[in-house]
Design an enzyme around this catalytic site. Structure first.
Site, PDB file in Angstrom:
ATOM      1  N   MET A  23       0.713  -1.318   0.010  1.00  0.00           N
ATOM      2  CA  MET A  23       0.041   0.028   0.027  1.00  0.00           C
ATOM      3  C   MET A  23       0.931   1.504  -0.022  1.00  0.00           C
ATOM      4  SD  MET A  23      -2.989  -0.988  -0.604  1.00  0.00           S
ATOM      5  CE  MET A  23      -3.485   0.453  -0.448  1.00  0.00           C
ATOM      6  N   GLU A  98       0.116  -4.406   9.515  1.00  0.00           N
ATOM      7  CA  GLU A  98      -1.175  -4.377  10.303  1.00  0.00           C
ATOM      8  C   GLU A  98      -1.075  -5.264  11.914  1.00  0.00           C
ATOM      9  OE1 GLU A  98      -3.583  -2.875   9.543  1.00  0.00           O
ATOM     10  OE2 GLU A  98      -5.487  -3.744  10.326  1.00  0.00           O
ATOM     11  N   LYS A 103       1.863  -0.007  14.609  1.00  0.00           N
ATOM     12  CA  LYS A 103       1.293   1.451  14.507  1.00  0.00           C
ATOM     13  C   LYS A 103       1.505   2.262  15.593  1.00  0.00           C
ATOM     14  CE  LYS A 103      -1.515  -0.678  10.948  1.00  0.00           C
ATOM     15  NZ  LYS A 103      -1.204  -0.014   9.686  1.00  0.00           N
ATOM     16  N   HIS A 146      -8.855   4.212   3.912  1.00  0.00           N
ATOM     17  CA  HIS A 146      -8.665   2.440   3.582  1.00  0.00           C
ATOM     18  C   HIS A 146      -8.667   2.718   2.032  1.00  0.00           C
ATOM     19  CE1 HIS A 146     -10.217  -1.714   3.909  1.00  0.00           C
ATOM     20  NE2 HIS A 146      -8.789  -1.537   3.714  1.00  0.00           N
TER      21      HIS A 146
HETATM   22  N1  LIG Z   1      -2.807  -4.721   0.951  1.00  0.00           N
HETATM   23  C1  LIG Z   1      -3.705  -4.247   0.974  1.00  0.00           C
HETATM   24  O1  LIG Z   1      -4.503  -4.714  -0.276  1.00  0.00           O
HETATM   25  C2  LIG Z   1      -4.428  -3.389   1.762  1.00  0.00           C
HETATM   26  C3  LIG Z   1      -5.439  -2.730   1.587  1.00  0.00           C
HETATM   27  C4  LIG Z   1      -5.913  -1.571   2.214  1.00  0.00           C
HETATM   28  C5  LIG Z   1      -5.312  -1.415   3.462  1.00  0.00           C
HETATM   29  N2  LIG Z   1      -4.238  -2.038   3.713  1.00  0.00           N
HETATM   30  C6  LIG Z   1      -3.597  -1.915   5.215  1.00  0.00           C
HETATM   31  O2  LIG Z   1      -2.361  -0.801   4.938  1.00  0.00           O
HETATM   32  C7  LIG Z   1      -1.352  -1.297   5.567  1.00  0.00           C
HETATM   33  C8  LIG Z   1      -0.240  -1.603   4.850  1.00  0.00           C
HETATM   34  O3  LIG Z   1      -0.655  -2.972   4.140  1.00  0.00           O
HETATM   35  P1  LIG Z   1       0.439  -3.324   3.046  1.00  0.00           P
HETATM   36  O4  LIG Z   1      -0.339  -4.671   2.544  1.00  0.00           O
HETATM   37  O5  LIG Z   1       1.115  -2.460   2.544  1.00  0.00           O
HETATM   38  O6  LIG Z   1       1.449  -4.334   4.132  1.00  0.00           O
HETATM   39  P2  LIG Z   1       2.995  -4.787   3.755  1.00  0.00           P
HETATM   40  O7  LIG Z   1       3.343  -6.085   4.567  1.00  0.00           O
HETATM   41  O8  LIG Z   1       3.029  -4.976   2.247  1.00  0.00           O
HETATM   42  O9  LIG Z   1       4.177  -3.683   3.942  1.00  0.00           O
HETATM   43  C9  LIG Z   1       4.008  -3.106   5.338  1.00  0.00           C
HETATM   44  C10 LIG Z   1       5.548  -2.252   5.343  1.00  0.00           C
HETATM   45  O10 LIG Z   1       5.462  -1.698   6.669  1.00  0.00           O
HETATM   46  C11 LIG Z   1       7.088  -1.730   6.981  1.00  0.00           C
HETATM   47  N3  LIG Z   1       7.081  -1.277   8.422  1.00  0.00           N
HETATM   48  C12 LIG Z   1       6.916  -2.097   9.622  1.00  0.00           C
HETATM   49  N4  LIG Z   1       7.074  -1.289  10.597  1.00  0.00           N
HETATM   50  C13 LIG Z   1       7.435  -0.238  10.031  1.00  0.00           C
HETATM   51  C14 LIG Z   1       7.786   0.978  10.957  1.00  0.00           C
HETATM   52  N5  LIG Z   1       7.948   0.772  12.285  1.00  0.00           N
HETATM   53  N6  LIG Z   1       8.285   2.037  10.273  1.00  0.00           N
HETATM   54  C15 LIG Z   1       8.191   2.232   8.978  1.00  0.00           C
HETATM   55  N7  LIG Z   1       7.830   1.011   8.270  1.00  0.00           N
HETATM   56  C16 LIG Z   1       7.403  -0.063   8.801  1.00  0.00           C
HETATM   57  C17 LIG Z   1       7.435  -2.963   6.603  1.00  0.00           C
HETATM   58  O11 LIG Z   1       8.946  -3.122   6.412  1.00  0.00           O
HETATM   59  C18 LIG Z   1       6.578  -3.134   5.188  1.00  0.00           C
HETATM   60  O12 LIG Z   1       7.512  -2.712   3.981  1.00  0.00           O
HETATM   61  C19 LIG Z   1      -1.938  -2.068   6.811  1.00  0.00           C
HETATM   62  O13 LIG Z   1      -2.346  -1.983   7.689  1.00  0.00           O
HETATM   63  C20 LIG Z   1      -2.965  -2.984   5.854  1.00  0.00           C
HETATM   64  O14 LIG Z   1      -3.758  -3.588   6.664  1.00  0.00           O
HETATM   65  C21 LIG Z   1      -3.691  -3.091   3.028  1.00  0.00           C
END
Ligand SMILES: NC(=O)c1ccc[n+]([C@@H]2O[C@H](COP(=O)([O-])OP(=O)(O)OC[C@H]3O[C@@H](n4cnc5c(N)ncnc54)[C@H](O)[C@@H]3O)[C@@H](O)[C@H]2O)c1
Length: 290
Positions: A23, A98, A103, A146
């Site tokens: 994301m 997540e 967070k 979202h």
């Molecule tokens: N994947 C989807 O389709 C989707 C859709 C809507 C919302 N979301 C939400 O968006 C958020 C991100 O999801 P995603 O799919 O991109 O996850 P992801 O696992 O692809 O990426 C998460 C990133 O966060 C980084 N991270 C972890 N701790 C950190 C910190 N302290 N500081 C900075 N970066 C940090 C990780 O290294 C990783 O690169 C989540 O809350 C998820 O629930 C995801």
């Protein structure tokens, strides 16, 4: 801090995005194609290098899909591992793993660094915004969005107003979403809000059907797409979301609602154990070559 300018930086302060995964990359692409400068943060430079490469691919994709006009000047992209570099941003969007603890730490750090009144936005799928606001110095600055994947192709965004989200924050977020070309739909604050509360148990149910041997993933998706008119079947959607992220979100929903339909099924848990996280890993319910 590393800057790679794809064009010239827009005049205003940049948008910060914390978390450079699926994301973070998608939201950064959306902002860049709208000409905004972006500062992208993650925990190490390897992840940031990967993100920069994926953003370059997404920008090409956005151009192919007609989301980047030939005369558009793409914003400048800066990457950093230091939240301290975010003091002068217009909006900070958290898109990290997540996990409440992850967070919570980010919201504590962000609110200590940015100017008071800067919207602190979480892209969480399921964690109530008021829970996250607890960790910020100014809970009134915290709000939820979202964005769906990929954000530059989906023009509507679910916006979550927490119990303590202030009017000023809502107005600033609305202005920012206007610049990003996104139409907000504002909803109340409850685990999973609207879209995850409906979609994630549905995907869990689809995976359970495959687990029980009732139908293959291909057949479940074919029925949902061709009979029920879903644009993307639930198991294709699981791969797009990332099965690790989906399981984390289901866990958040299950812990906070007690709803059995949200308890991640064994097949999803097994895919996470095996590293078959979906499209981003090259394998999930389906296999991917790029
Ligand atoms: N994947 C989807 O389709 C989707 C859709 C809507 C919302 N979301 C939400 O968006 C958020 C991100 O999801 P995603 O799919 O991109 O996850 P992801 O696992 O692809 O990426 C998460 C990133 O966060 C980084 N991270 C972890 N701790 C950190 C910190 N302290 N500081 C900075 N970066 C940090 C990780 O290294 C990783 O690169 C989540 O809350 C998820 O629930 C995801």
């Amino acid at each position: 801090m590393q800057t790679e300018s794809e064009g010239h930086t827009s005049d205003g302060p940049p948008i910060a995005i914390v978390g450079a995964g699926v994301m973070g990359v998608g939201i950064a692409t959306l902002a860049l194609v709208r000409g905004l400068a972006v500062v992208l943060v993650d925990i190490d430079n390897t992840r940031l290098d990967n993100a920069r490469a994926r953003i370059a691919t997404e920008l090409r994709m956005a151009q192919l899909m007609g989301r980047l006009a030939d005369d558009t000047t793409v914003g400048a992209l800066t990457t950093t591992t230091a939240v301290a570099d975010l003091a002068a941003v217009a909006v900070a969007i958290e898109a990290a793993t997540e996990d409440l603890a992850v967070k919570a730490k980010i919201f504590g750090e962000l609110s200590a660094v940015v100017r008071p009144g800067t919207p602190l936005v979480s892209n969480t799928s399921s964690i109530p915004i008021d829970e996250l606001a607890e960790y910020a110095q100014r809970p009134e600055d915290v709000v939820g969005t979202h964005f769906m994947n990929p954000p530059y192709l989906i023009g509507t965004v679910e916006v979550i107003r927490g119990a303590r989200t202030g009017e000023r924050t809502m107005a600033a977020l609305e202005r920012a979403l206007g610049v990003l070309g996104q139409q907000p739909v504002v909803v109340g604050d409850t685990p999973g809000f609207v879209t995850s509360r409906v979609l994630h148990p549905m995907i869990n149910g689809a995976a359970r059907i495959v687990q029980q041997g009732t139908a293959s993933a291909e057949d479940v998706d074919a029925l949902m797409e061709n009979c029920l008119g879903h644009r993307t079947g639930p198991l294709h959607t699981a791969d797009l979301i990332g099965i690790d992220n989906l399981v984390d979100s289901l866990q958040v929903l299950y812990e906070r609602t007690g709803d059995e339909s949200c308890r991640p099924c064994e097949l999803l848990l097994e895919k996470v154990r095996l590293g078959h996280h979906g499209r981003k890993a090259g394998r999930g319910f389906y296999e991917y070559t790029n």
